[in-house]
Motif scaffolding. Structure first.
Motif, PDB file in Angstrom:
ATOM      1  N   GLY A   1       0.821  -1.205   0.000  1.00 19.57           N
ATOM      2  CA  GLY A   1       0.000   0.000   0.000  1.00 19.57           C
ATOM      3  C   GLY A   1       0.852   1.251   0.000  1.00 19.57           C
ATOM      4  N   PRO A   2       0.218   2.407  -0.148  1.00 25.04           N
ATOM      5  CA  PRO A   2       0.949   3.671  -0.257  1.00 25.04           C
ATOM      6  C   PRO A   2       1.294   4.295   1.096  1.00 25.04           C
ATOM      7  CG  PRO A   2      -1.366   4.067  -0.564  1.00 25.04           C
ATOM      8  CD  PRO A   2      -1.214   2.568  -0.376  1.00 25.04           C
ATOM      9  N   TYR A   3       1.478   3.481   2.110  1.00 21.28           N
ATOM     10  CA  TYR A   3       1.703   3.990   3.459  1.00 21.28           C
ATOM     11  C   TYR A   3       3.038   3.490   3.986  1.00 21.28           C
ATOM     12  CZ  TYR A   3      -3.301   3.917   2.671  1.00 21.28           C
ATOM     13  OH  TYR A   3      -4.535   4.056   2.107  1.00 21.28           O
ATOM     14  N   ALA A   4       3.557   4.189   5.004  1.00 18.05           N
ATOM     15  CA  ALA A   4       4.692   3.636   5.741  1.00 18.05           C
ATOM     16  C   ALA A   4       4.107   2.530   6.602  1.00 18.05           C
ATOM     17  CB  ALA A   4       5.348   4.712   6.597  1.00 18.05           C
ATOM     18  N   GLU A   5       4.669   1.349   6.502  1.00 19.00           N
ATOM     19  CA  GLU A   5       4.036   0.178   7.107  1.00 19.00           C
ATOM     20  C   GLU A   5       5.040  -0.625   7.932  1.00 19.00           C
ATOM     21  OE1 GLU A   5       0.962  -2.643   5.102  1.00 19.00           O
ATOM     22  OE2 GLU A   5       2.972  -3.342   4.537  1.00 19.00           O
ATOM     23  N   ASN A   6       4.612  -1.001   9.119  1.00 20.67           N
ATOM     24  CA  ASN A   6       5.342  -1.963   9.944  1.00 20.67           C
ATOM     25  C   ASN A   6       4.473  -3.195  10.094  1.00 20.67           C
ATOM     26  OD1 ASN A   6       7.382  -0.115  10.369  1.00 20.67           O
ATOM     27  ND2 ASN A   6       6.788   0.378  12.461  1.00 20.67           N
TER      28      ASN A   6
ATOM     29  N   TRP B   1       4.386  11.723  10.481  1.00 23.11           N
ATOM     30  CA  TRP B   1       3.167  10.943  10.667  1.00 23.11           C
ATOM     31  C   TRP B   1       2.317  11.559  11.769  1.00 23.11           C
ATOM     32  CZ3 TRP B   1       4.331   9.491   6.397  1.00 23.11           C
ATOM     33  CH2 TRP B   1       5.386   8.672   6.049  1.00 23.11           C
ATOM     34  N   THR B   2       1.048  11.789  11.453  1.00 24.34           N
ATOM     35  CA  THR B   2       0.110  12.354  12.421  1.00 24.34           C
ATOM     36  C   THR B   2      -1.000  11.371  12.774  1.00 24.34           C
ATOM     37  OG1 THR B   2      -1.179  13.334  10.614  1.00 24.34           O
ATOM     38  CG2 THR B   2       0.519  14.725  11.663  1.00 24.34           C
ATOM     39  N   ARG B   3      -1.174  10.362  11.924  1.00 27.65           N
ATOM     40  CA  ARG B   3      -2.218   9.355  12.164  1.00 27.65           C
ATOM     41  C   ARG B   3      -1.629   7.968  11.957  1.00 27.65           C
ATOM     42  NH1 ARG B   3      -6.874  10.436   8.293  1.00 27.65           N
ATOM     43  NH2 ARG B   3      -5.191  10.907   6.870  1.00 27.65           N
ATOM     44  N   VAL B   4      -2.260   7.002  12.623  1.00 26.77           N
ATOM     45  CA  VAL B   4      -1.805   5.628  12.499  1.00 26.77           C
ATOM     46  C   VAL B   4      -3.020   4.704  12.460  1.00 26.77           C
ATOM     47  CG1 VAL B   4      -1.589   5.212  15.004  1.00 26.77           C
ATOM     48  CG2 VAL B   4      -0.165   3.901  13.412  1.00 26.77           C
ATOM     49  N   GLY B   5      -2.892   3.662  11.676  1.00 28.74           N
ATOM     50  CA  GLY B   5      -3.851   2.571  11.693  1.00 28.74           C
ATOM     51  C   GLY B   5      -3.181   1.380  12.345  1.00 28.74           C
TER      52      GLY B   5
ATOM     53  N   TRP C   1       0.230 -14.233  16.763  1.00 29.26           N
ATOM     54  CA  TRP C   1      -0.280 -12.860  16.686  1.00 29.26           C
ATOM     55  C   TRP C   1       0.346 -12.158  15.489  1.00 29.26           C
ATOM     56  CZ3 TRP C   1      -3.936 -10.064  19.196  1.00 29.26           C
ATOM     57  CH2 TRP C   1      -4.505 -10.635  20.335  1.00 29.26           C
ATOM     58  N   TRP C   2      -0.498 -11.514  14.703  1.00 26.04           N
ATOM     59  CA  TRP C   2      -0.094 -10.756  13.531  1.00 26.04           C
ATOM     60  C   TRP C   2      -0.393  -9.289  13.794  1.00 26.04           C
ATOM     61  CZ3 TRP C   2       1.795 -13.657   9.403  1.00 26.04           C
ATOM     62  CH2 TRP C   2       1.614 -15.047   9.498  1.00 26.04           C
ATOM     63  N   GLY C   3       0.557  -8.411  13.465  1.00 27.61           N
ATOM     64  CA  GLY C   3       0.348  -6.983  13.703  1.00 27.61           C
ATOM     65  C   GLY C   3       0.751  -6.142  12.515  1.00 27.61           C
ATOM     66  N   THR C   4      -0.017  -5.078  12.298  1.00 26.71           N
ATOM     67  CA  THR C   4       0.259  -4.129  11.220  1.00 26.71           C
ATOM     68  C   THR C   4       0.082  -2.710  11.764  1.00 26.71           C
ATOM     69  OG1 THR C   4      -0.580  -5.685   9.561  1.00 26.71           O
ATOM     70  CG2 THR C   4      -0.388  -3.369   8.901  1.00 26.71           C
ATOM     71  N   GLN C   5       1.056  -1.859  11.461  1.00 27.05           N
ATOM     72  CA  GLN C   5       0.963  -0.416  11.719  1.00 27.05           C
ATOM     73  C   GLN C   5       1.028   0.281  10.368  1.00 27.05           C
ATOM     74  OE1 GLN C   5       4.497   0.256  14.146  1.00 27.05           O
ATOM     75  NE2 GLN C   5       3.251   0.362  15.991  1.00 27.05           N
ATOM     76  N   GLU C   6       0.081   1.177  10.119  1.00 24.25           N
ATOM     77  CA  GLU C   6       0.051   1.986   8.898  1.00 24.25           C
ATOM     78  C   GLU C   6       0.161   3.451   9.297  1.00 24.25           C
ATOM     79  OE1 GLU C   6       0.109   0.665   5.975  1.00 24.25           O
ATOM     80  OE2 GLU C   6      -0.622  -1.372   6.313  1.00 24.25           O
TER      81      GLU C   6
END
Length: 160
Positions: A95-100, A137-141, A151-156
């Motif tokens: 996706g077009p986001y910085a992703e962890n 970054w001002t918002r995170v998903g 456990w699976w984790g995603t930060q957007e």
């Protein structure tokens, strides 16, 4: 003058005596006022996301970086991606986001333990840490998913 507001639990248990020739009829015990909400408890995914947001913003504060705000739409995307990884394998979404992203195989962790463990994994990785501390970054998903594989984790990360 200041007024303190707090939670109070009151139980009244009255014992008495009524003569046999009275019109008194006992009632079953009941709540006169029930101030509890009927909201269901948060899901494990929501509990993990809340812990992850707390840890992320504590980390940012410790490095002099403004906090991020949880974005509901991005969190839906992040949760969906964590679920997708559980089905199809560990990889970035593209996706077009910085992703962890992270995965830990210990599926019996509590949501708080899982969020803390994945957070520490990201902190231990320079690239992931850079995403977490980037002041743009001002918002995170945040999306966390648990199944038998772990456990699976995603930060957007996004900006306004």
């Amino acid at each position: 003058m200041s007024v303190a507001i707090s939670t109070v639990h009151v139980i009244v248990d009255v014992t008495g005596y009524f003569p046999a020739n009275t019109d008194y009829r006992a009632l079953n015990p009941a709540r006169l006022l029930d101030s509890r909400t009927n909201d269901p408890p948060p899901s494990p995914s929501a509990q993990a996301a809340a812990q992850a947001l707390l840890l992320l913003n504590q980390l940012r504060a410790a490095h002099g970086v403004a906090p991020v705000v949880l974005d509901a739409g991005m969190s839906d995307y992040a949760l969906s991606w964590s679920q997708t990884m559980a089905r199809t394998g560990f990889r970035h979404s593209g996706g077009p986001y910085a992703e962890n992203i992270a995965w830990h195989s210990l599926s019996v962790m509590t949501p708080v333990e899982a969020a803390t463990t994945l957070h520490n994994m990201w902190v231990g990785s320079p690239g992931h840490l850079n995403n977490m501390l980037d002041p743009r970054w001002t918002r995170v998903g945040l999306g966390f998913y648990n199944d038998a594989s772990g456990w699976w984790g995603t930060q957007e990360f996004i900006w306004t």
